[in-house]
Structures are given as C-alpha cells and as structure tokens.
Design a protein around this motif. Structure first.
Motif, PDB file in Angstrom:
ATOM      1  N   ARG A  64       0.858  -1.191   0.000  1.00  0.00           N
ATOM      2  CA  ARG A  64       0.000   0.000   0.000  1.00  0.00           C
ATOM      3  C   ARG A  64       0.891   1.238   0.000  1.00  0.00           C
ATOM      4  O   ARG A  64       1.649   1.453   0.932  1.00  0.00           O
ATOM      5  CB  ARG A  64      -0.904  -0.009   1.213  1.00  0.00           C
ATOM      6  CG  ARG A  64      -1.759   1.247   1.352  1.00  0.00           C
ATOM      7  CD  ARG A  64      -2.831   1.065   2.384  1.00  0.00           C
ATOM      8  NE  ARG A  64      -3.828   0.153   1.825  1.00  0.00           N
ATOM      9  CZ  ARG A  64      -4.578  -0.671   2.550  1.00  0.00           C
ATOM     10  NH1 ARG A  64      -4.463  -0.715   3.851  1.00  0.00           N
ATOM     11  NH2 ARG A  64      -5.464  -1.454   1.960  1.00  0.00           N
ATOM     12  N   LYS A  66       0.884   5.329  -0.195  1.00  0.00           N
ATOM     13  CA  LYS A  66       0.147   6.592  -0.121  1.00  0.00           C
ATOM     14  C   LYS A  66       1.011   7.627  -0.826  1.00  0.00           C
ATOM     15  O   LYS A  66       2.188   7.780  -0.503  1.00  0.00           O
ATOM     16  CB  LYS A  66      -0.093   6.982   1.331  1.00  0.00           C
ATOM     17  CG  LYS A  66      -0.888   8.262   1.490  1.00  0.00           C
ATOM     18  CD  LYS A  66      -1.132   8.555   2.969  1.00  0.00           C
ATOM     19  CE  LYS A  66      -1.811   9.887   3.151  1.00  0.00           C
ATOM     20  NZ  LYS A  66      -1.984  10.235   4.572  1.00  0.00           N
ATOM     21  N   THR A  67       0.426   8.317  -1.800  1.00  0.00           N
ATOM     22  CA  THR A  67       1.184   9.274  -2.607  1.00  0.00           C
ATOM     23  C   THR A  67       0.505  10.633  -2.623  1.00  0.00           C
ATOM     24  O   THR A  67      -0.706  10.742  -2.446  1.00  0.00           O
ATOM     25  CB  THR A  67       1.307   8.788  -4.070  1.00  0.00           C
ATOM     26  OG1 THR A  67       0.002   8.767  -4.677  1.00  0.00           O
ATOM     27  CG2 THR A  67       1.931   7.405  -4.152  1.00  0.00           C
ATOM     28  N   GLU A  95      -4.141  13.431  -2.682  1.00  0.00           N
ATOM     29  CA  GLU A  95      -3.461  12.252  -2.181  1.00  0.00           C
ATOM     30  C   GLU A  95      -4.192  11.018  -2.680  1.00  0.00           C
ATOM     31  O   GLU A  95      -5.421  10.948  -2.626  1.00  0.00           O
ATOM     32  CB  GLU A  95      -3.388  12.286  -0.655  1.00  0.00           C
ATOM     33  CG  GLU A  95      -2.473  13.399  -0.187  1.00  0.00           C
ATOM     34  CD  GLU A  95      -2.295  13.482   1.313  1.00  0.00           C
ATOM     35  OE1 GLU A  95      -2.921  12.695   2.059  1.00  0.00           O
ATOM     36  OE2 GLU A  95      -1.511  14.343   1.751  1.00  0.00           O
ATOM     37  N   GLN A  97      -4.030   6.663  -2.947  1.00  0.00           N
ATOM     38  CA  GLN A  97      -3.483   5.412  -2.417  1.00  0.00           C
ATOM     39  C   GLN A  97      -3.475   4.358  -3.514  1.00  0.00           C
ATOM     40  O   GLN A  97      -4.453   4.212  -4.256  1.00  0.00           O
ATOM     41  CB  GLN A  97      -4.342   4.934  -1.248  1.00  0.00           C
ATOM     42  CG  GLN A  97      -3.912   3.625  -0.648  1.00  0.00           C
ATOM     43  CD  GLN A  97      -4.758   3.308   0.559  1.00  0.00           C
ATOM     44  OE1 GLN A  97      -4.775   4.060   1.523  1.00  0.00           O
ATOM     45  NE2 GLN A  97      -5.455   2.183   0.504  1.00  0.00           N
ATOM     46  N   ASP A  99      -2.977   0.292  -3.994  1.00  0.00           N
ATOM     47  CA  ASP A  99      -2.887  -1.024  -3.371  1.00  0.00           C
ATOM     48  C   ASP A  99      -2.452  -2.008  -4.440  1.00  0.00           C
ATOM     49  O   ASP A  99      -3.224  -2.344  -5.347  1.00  0.00           O
ATOM     50  CB  ASP A  99      -4.231  -1.445  -2.780  1.00  0.00           C
ATOM     51  CG  ASP A  99      -4.592  -0.669  -1.525  1.00  0.00           C
ATOM     52  OD1 ASP A  99      -3.726   0.063  -1.002  1.00  0.00           O
ATOM     53  OD2 ASP A  99      -5.744  -0.805  -1.066  1.00  0.00           O
ATOM     54  N   LEU A 112      -7.774   9.759  -1.598  1.00  0.00           N
ATOM     55  CA  LEU A 112      -7.888   9.929  -0.150  1.00  0.00           C
ATOM     56  C   LEU A 112      -8.495  11.297   0.117  1.00  0.00           C
ATOM     57  O   LEU A 112      -7.910  12.314  -0.209  1.00  0.00           O
ATOM     58  CB  LEU A 112      -6.514   9.784   0.509  1.00  0.00           C
ATOM     59  CG  LEU A 112      -5.846   8.427   0.292  1.00  0.00           C
ATOM     60  CD1 LEU A 112      -4.452   8.414   0.872  1.00  0.00           C
ATOM     61  CD2 LEU A 112      -6.686   7.304   0.888  1.00  0.00           C
ATOM     62  N   GLN A 115      -7.184  14.939   3.637  1.00  0.00           N
ATOM     63  CA  GLN A 115      -5.782  15.285   3.382  1.00  0.00           C
ATOM     64  C   GLN A 115      -5.269  16.202   4.444  1.00  0.00           C
ATOM     65  O   GLN A 115      -5.794  17.116   4.881  1.00  0.00           O
ATOM     66  CB  GLN A 115      -5.649  15.932   2.015  1.00  0.00           C
ATOM     67  CG  GLN A 115      -6.116  14.999   0.910  1.00  0.00           C
ATOM     68  CD  GLN A 115      -6.057  15.674  -0.446  1.00  0.00           C
ATOM     69  OE1 GLN A 115      -5.322  16.621  -0.657  1.00  0.00           O
ATOM     70  NE2 GLN A 115      -6.827  15.190  -1.374  1.00  0.00           N
TER      71      GLN A 115
END
Length: 115
Positions: A64, A66-67, A95, A97, A99, A112, A115
């Motif tokens: 996973r 998160k960017t 943001e 994610q 997976d 997401l 933020q």
C-alpha cells in the motif's frame, strides 16, 4: 486495470520508490482519480504529473503506497474578459493510495479525501 509490474518487482529494493514514482507518472492520467481531486479548477490538464511517495506499508497480500500527486487543472475561458477561450492552468494536489497485489501486480487506486 492498472498493473504496476515494475514496482512489484522492485519491492524491498532501494530503487522501489523511484520505480513506483516513474511508473505512476507514466500512467494514463484518466486511470487516476485526478478529476475527483480537483479543488481549484474544472478539468484536469494534459500536463505531466509529479508524484511524491508519502508512505509505504505492507500486508500479507498487498503493498500500500500513499502518494501525493501534483498536477495541473484548467479553468477554460475565465482568464481574461476580452477572450472567452483562454486556458489557465492551476496547480492541483491530491493524495492517492495505490494497493498493489503482491501476486499479480494488479493495482487498485483510491482518492484519499482526508488530506
């Protein structure tokens, strides 16, 4: 379906984050939830995106990531009173994610909201 094959192959190597960033930046922007992440403009521009890896965790089945994604949005026709058609780009950030399935590299993508 997004498959981040190179990132999966690079998992647990020092090159993982760079390979993941490169692979995401080369995805077709339409596969990412950028339109839903707009906050200052109306449409996603065709300009290149920039990816920042915020965190990476692992479960038994997936990786996973998160960017943070910086990209350009446009507000068409609103930049000048004399010309109704100019395109003004606004910097956008959201943001996202990723997976990544450890067996298949199939990747689910989520915007997401908090933020």
């Amino acid at each position: 379906m997004i498959k981040l094959i190179n990132a999966l192959q690079a998992w647990r190597t020092p090159e993982f984050e760079n390979i993941l960033k490169h692979e995401i930046q080369n995805l077709d922007a339409e596969l990412l939830p950028l339109q839903a992440g707009l906050s200052q403009s109306s449409y996603v521009s065709d300009a290149a995106i920039s990816v920042v890896i915020l965190s990476v965790t692992e479960t038994s089945d997936l990786i996973r990531a998160k960017t943070g994604i910086f990209y350009a949005g446009i507000i068409a026709g609103s930049c000048c009173a004399d010309d109704p058609t100019p395109v003004c780009e606004q910097t956008e950030y959201c943001e996202v994610q990723f997976d990544i399935d450890k067996r298949t590299a199939e990747t689910k993508v989520f915007l997401l909201q908090d933020q």
